[in-house]
Scaffold this motif. Structure first.
Motif, mmCIF file in Angstrom:
data_model
loop_
_atom_site.group_PDB
_atom_site.id
_atom_site.type_symbol
_atom_site.label_atom_id
_atom_site.label_comp_id
_atom_site.label_asym_id
_atom_site.label_seq_id
_atom_site.Cartn_x
_atom_site.Cartn_y
_atom_site.Cartn_z
ATOM 1 N N VAL A 52 0.871 -1.168 0.000
ATOM 2 C CA VAL A 52 0.000 0.000 0.000
ATOM 3 C C VAL A 52 0.913 1.224 0.000
ATOM 4 C CG1 VAL A 52 -1.802 1.245 1.226
ATOM 5 C CG2 VAL A 52 -1.778 -1.249 1.260
ATOM 6 N N GLN A 57 -4.005 4.632 5.253
ATOM 7 C CA GLN A 57 -3.983 3.176 5.370
ATOM 8 C C GLN A 57 -4.789 2.715 6.572
ATOM 9 O OE1 GLN A 57 0.169 2.302 5.832
ATOM 10 N NE2 GLN A 57 0.706 3.036 3.795
ATOM 11 N N THR A 74 -1.188 -4.349 6.560
ATOM 12 C CA THR A 74 -1.477 -3.012 6.057
ATOM 13 C C THR A 74 -2.424 -3.127 4.870
ATOM 14 O OG1 THR A 74 0.706 -2.270 6.768
ATOM 15 C CG2 THR A 74 -0.461 -0.880 5.199
ATOM 16 N N GLU A 76 -5.439 -0.946 2.200
ATOM 17 C CA GLU A 76 -5.876 0.327 1.642
ATOM 18 C C GLU A 76 -7.059 0.858 2.452
ATOM 19 O OE1 GLU A 76 -8.060 0.668 -2.270
ATOM 20 O OE2 GLU A 76 -6.085 1.450 -2.829
ATOM 21 N N HIS A 77 -7.022 2.138 2.790
ATOM 22 C CA HIS A 77 -8.098 2.750 3.567
ATOM 23 C C HIS A 77 -9.329 2.881 2.671
ATOM 24 C CE1 HIS A 77 -10.195 5.274 6.368
ATOM 25 N NE2 HIS A 77 -9.147 5.341 7.171
#
Length: 138
Positions: A52, A57, A74, A76-77
């Motif tokens: 990412v 995040q 981690t 992707e937001h």
């Protein structure tokens, strides 16, 4: 854990598929997280992670009742994303997209000593902030 659909009591390895809804909390406030559901599958996960690169995040960190090495995932937001967009002249550019609500789905390997999963929002403005804790054992 045994109440999660698909959980096989006789099987040693389980993968948890977790689904959440994330909403924008408003100016300067943390996101609101709602746990939607979980399912379980049999097996072990391969160590494959998608990098990412966008500064917004989500990080999911499994927590253990023992001194176990805690490695976060981690993601992707879902409220802040960077996408590639084609223009009419044929060039591709990155565009930032924001949303007020989004879905977050990820999978994680179930471990016998894992008792919760902490979810953090990472943004340039606020840094890393814990926004939710999913308790796995009651």
């Amino acid at each position: 854990m045994r109440e999660i659909p698909g959980y096989g009591a006789q099987v040693q390895d389980h993968i948890l598929f977790l689904h959440f809804k994330i909403k924008d909390g408003g100016e300067g406030k943390n996101e609101k997280v709602e746990f939607l559901n979980a399912t379980s599958g049999n097996g072990r996960m391969k160590n494959l992670a998608v990098p990412v690169h966008y500064p917004y995040q989500i990080k999911a960190v499994p927590r253990y009742t023992t001194s176990h090495f805690e490695i976060g995932i981690t993601l992707e937001h879902p409220l802040f994303r960077s996408v590639e967009v084609a223009s009419q002249d044929g060039t591709i550019a990155k565009a930032e997209i924001t949303a007020r609500e989004g879905n977050l789905s990820f999978r994680i390997q179930e471990e016998s000593y894992m008792d919760r999963i902490d979810i953090y929002s990472i943004t340039p403005e606020r840094g890393e902030v814990k926004i939710y804790t999913l308790n796995l054992k009651q």
